[in-house]
Design a protein around this motif. Structure first.
Motif, mmCIF file in Angstrom:
data_model
loop_
_atom_site.group_PDB
_atom_site.id
_atom_site.type_symbol
_atom_site.label_atom_id
_atom_site.label_comp_id
_atom_site.label_asym_id
_atom_site.label_seq_id
_atom_site.Cartn_x
_atom_site.Cartn_y
_atom_site.Cartn_z
ATOM 1 N N THR A 106 1.067 -1.573 -0.247
ATOM 2 C CA THR A 106 -0.233 -0.207 -0.049
ATOM 3 C C THR A 106 0.494 1.507 0.211
ATOM 4 O O THR A 106 2.429 1.571 0.099
ATOM 5 C CB THR A 106 -1.111 -0.342 1.008
ATOM 6 O OG1 THR A 106 0.275 -0.038 2.283
ATOM 7 C CG2 THR A 106 -1.565 -1.059 1.101
ATOM 8 N N LEU A 138 -1.524 -6.598 4.463
ATOM 9 C CA LEU A 138 -1.714 -5.463 4.880
ATOM 10 C C LEU A 138 -0.058 -5.751 4.718
ATOM 11 O O LEU A 138 0.289 -5.366 5.855
ATOM 12 C CB LEU A 138 -2.479 -5.430 5.141
ATOM 13 C CG LEU A 138 -2.765 -3.941 5.125
ATOM 14 C CD1 LEU A 138 -3.045 -3.204 3.734
ATOM 15 C CD2 LEU A 138 -3.030 -2.461 6.206
ATOM 16 N N SER A 143 0.387 0.246 6.136
ATOM 17 C CA SER A 143 0.733 -0.679 7.095
ATOM 18 C C SER A 143 1.601 0.269 8.602
ATOM 19 O O SER A 143 1.821 -0.192 9.759
ATOM 20 C CB SER A 143 1.636 -1.865 7.659
ATOM 21 O OG SER A 143 1.169 -2.554 6.331
#
Length: 503
Positions: A106, A138, A143
């Motif tokens: 991400t 994730l 994170s």
């Protein structure tokens, strides 16, 4: 490891428990004050990465899928994680129904990027119901944010593991724990880790390759979350970078993109030598590989020696990404960019004098808290004065924990959107004119593959990064050719094949 049900219940009720206490010790909310207290601790370089014996064939007959969001650094991290998965016997897939492990790598730089990931996680619930053995993970910059992990614990119990940007090398161990435990596995280090060399990589394609030369950023621009999610600046040793590029040249790669969050701060953390990006590029230009680029640079660290080396040309291409962010010295000060408009323009002057054919691109933020129409006009005038070949333009997105997020922001969204449209209109006019100036001239082109819209047409880029479409045989993919530009549009050009380049 944290029991999902117990942690979720306690976070909602506010009661303390062993699980939430374990969870809390991994995290610290972003704090400019605390983050700036970065010590001079030595960063250890490790060359002994290995896959645990019990995990070496754990993925045989299984499939992994990694969805990647954000910058080239995230893309490169994905290549490393893919290499680790395949070293454990897994096979890649793009089919979520076939995948046994799905990771979301991400980006946290804008709110929209985070919203997109949460939306995708929501779509995974039915997959998890249909396949309880599916491992969902994730990772990446999101994170590293405490609020994100809190939200996952509250609302996304189907997630099996969360890990950060500093412990990718721990993927085999974390995956093992997620597979054989009924608890959510969370390992996020608030302090950056050491440098891990020799991790396997599964490269995307065989024409262009990313080479990461450093990690982290120490600039602390007031709008940016990266110094918190990626940690302090740590540079790889030059000999390790050179060895990697030499190996890529041996494998036949045609272009290298040298990466860093603030790539031209490379080497500033070395205590045993005086060695910067200019020195490294001076070594890399001697390697038999046709093209070398780098991103992303910070104007504050762009020194005269680097310009001198880039002016030598050869495989160092005439393209520089030089984020300005704003054309107003007052806004730049609020952004903590540590340079003025005048300093930036002097740097541009030096670069253009040394590299007359240089192509410049930039990043611009509009609607920064407190930006006035007059200050926005200064940004417009900067774009006209520099004449960028292209620009990445954005409306300011507040990131929780950064100083800018608490600044007074009275401008309505409509004003910000209007400024963005006006900015893009100015840049599009410049880009079109510059592309039109290419018509009738011949350029070296690296053919990268088929055009996205027409498989009968091939697409490639010039040394200055200009996109060119040309009708040519598919056997030329991955080769250097000469093309004469015949037509120009705002974002692309069209050309006719002249000759193949001998390399």
């Amino acid at each position: 490891m944290i029991d999902k049900k117990e942690a979720t219940t306690d976070l909602k009720s506010g009661k303390s428990s062993k699980s939430t206490a374990d969870y809390a010790k991994y995290f610290q909310a972003p704090s400019l004050k605390d983050a700036k207290k970065r010590g001079k601790e030595d960063i250890t370089v490790h060359y002994d990465f290995t896959i645990p014996e019990e995990m070496k064939q754990i993925g045989k007959g299984l499939h992994y899928l990694i969805r990647t969001y954000g910058c080239q650094m995230n893309e490169h991290d994905t290549e490393t994680m893919a290499g680790i998965f395949e070293a454990m016997g897994y096979t890649a897939t793009e089919d979520t129904m076939e995948a046994d492990v799905i990771l979301f790598n991400t980006c946290a730089i804008r709110e929209g990027a985070e919203d997109k990931v949460f939306g995708e996680l929501g779509h995974m619930k039915h997959l998890k119901r249909n396949n309880p053995n599916l491992i969902l993970g994730l990772c990446g910059c999101m994170s590293q944010e405490e609020k994100v992990v809190n939200k996952v614990l509250r609302s996304y119990s189907e997630v099996d593991m969360i890990f950060g940007t500093h412990n990718i090398h721990r993927l085999p161990v974390l995956l093992r724990d997620a597979m054989f435990s009924k608890e959510m596995v969370i390992e996020v280090w608030s302090k950056e880790g050491d440098i891990i060399e020799n991790m396997p990589k599964t490269r995307t394609g065989d024409i262009k390759a990313w080479v990461n030369i450093m990690y982290g950023c120490d600039k602390f621009c007031t709008y940016c979350i990266v110094p918190y999610t990626r940690g302090k600046e740590r540079s790889r040793r030059p000999e390790d970078v050179v060895a990697e590029v030499r190996e890529l040249a041996r494998q036949g790669f045609k272009e290298i993109m040298v990466l860093g969050q603030n790539v031209n701060a490379y080497g500033k953390d070395f205590e045993d030598r005086k060695y910067g990006l200019g020195d490294l590029l001076d070594e890399l230009r001697k390697i038999d590989i046709p093209r070398i680029r780098f991103t992303t640079s910070h104007p504050r660290d762009f020194d005269d020696h680097l310009i001198e080396v880039l002016a030598k040309g050869g495989n160092l291409v005439e393209q520089i990404h030089l984020p300005a962010q704003s054309g107003s010295s007052e806004v730049l000060k609020k952004m903590a960019r540590k340079y003025t408009r005048e300093h930036y323009m002097e740097l541009v002057r030096k670069i253009k004098a040394a590299i007359p054919d240089v192509s410049l691109s930039t990043d611009i933020i509009v609607g920064f808290p407190g930006e006035t129409e007059e200050q926005f006009q200064e940004t417009l005038s900067l774009m006209k004065e520099v004449e960028y070949d292209s620009a990445y333009t954005f409306i300011y997105s507040p990131r929780e924990g950064t100083p800018a997020a608490s600044m007074v922001d009275n401008e309505p969204d409509e004003v910000k959107k209007d400024r963005l449209q006006r900015l893009m209109a100015v840049q599009n006019e410049i880009s079109l004119r510059k592309n039109q100036e290419m018509v009738g001239k011949t350029y070296e082109l690296l053919i990268e593959g088929e055009s996205r819209k027409n498989p009968e047409v091939l697409a490639g880029r010039t040394r200055t990064g200009k996109l060119v479409h040309v009708k040519a045989d598919k056997s030329l993919i991955g080769t250097l050719v000469h093309v004469t530009i015949t037509e120009a549009k705002t974002f692309t050009t069209y050309g006719e094949l002249v000759t193949k380049v001998e390399v």
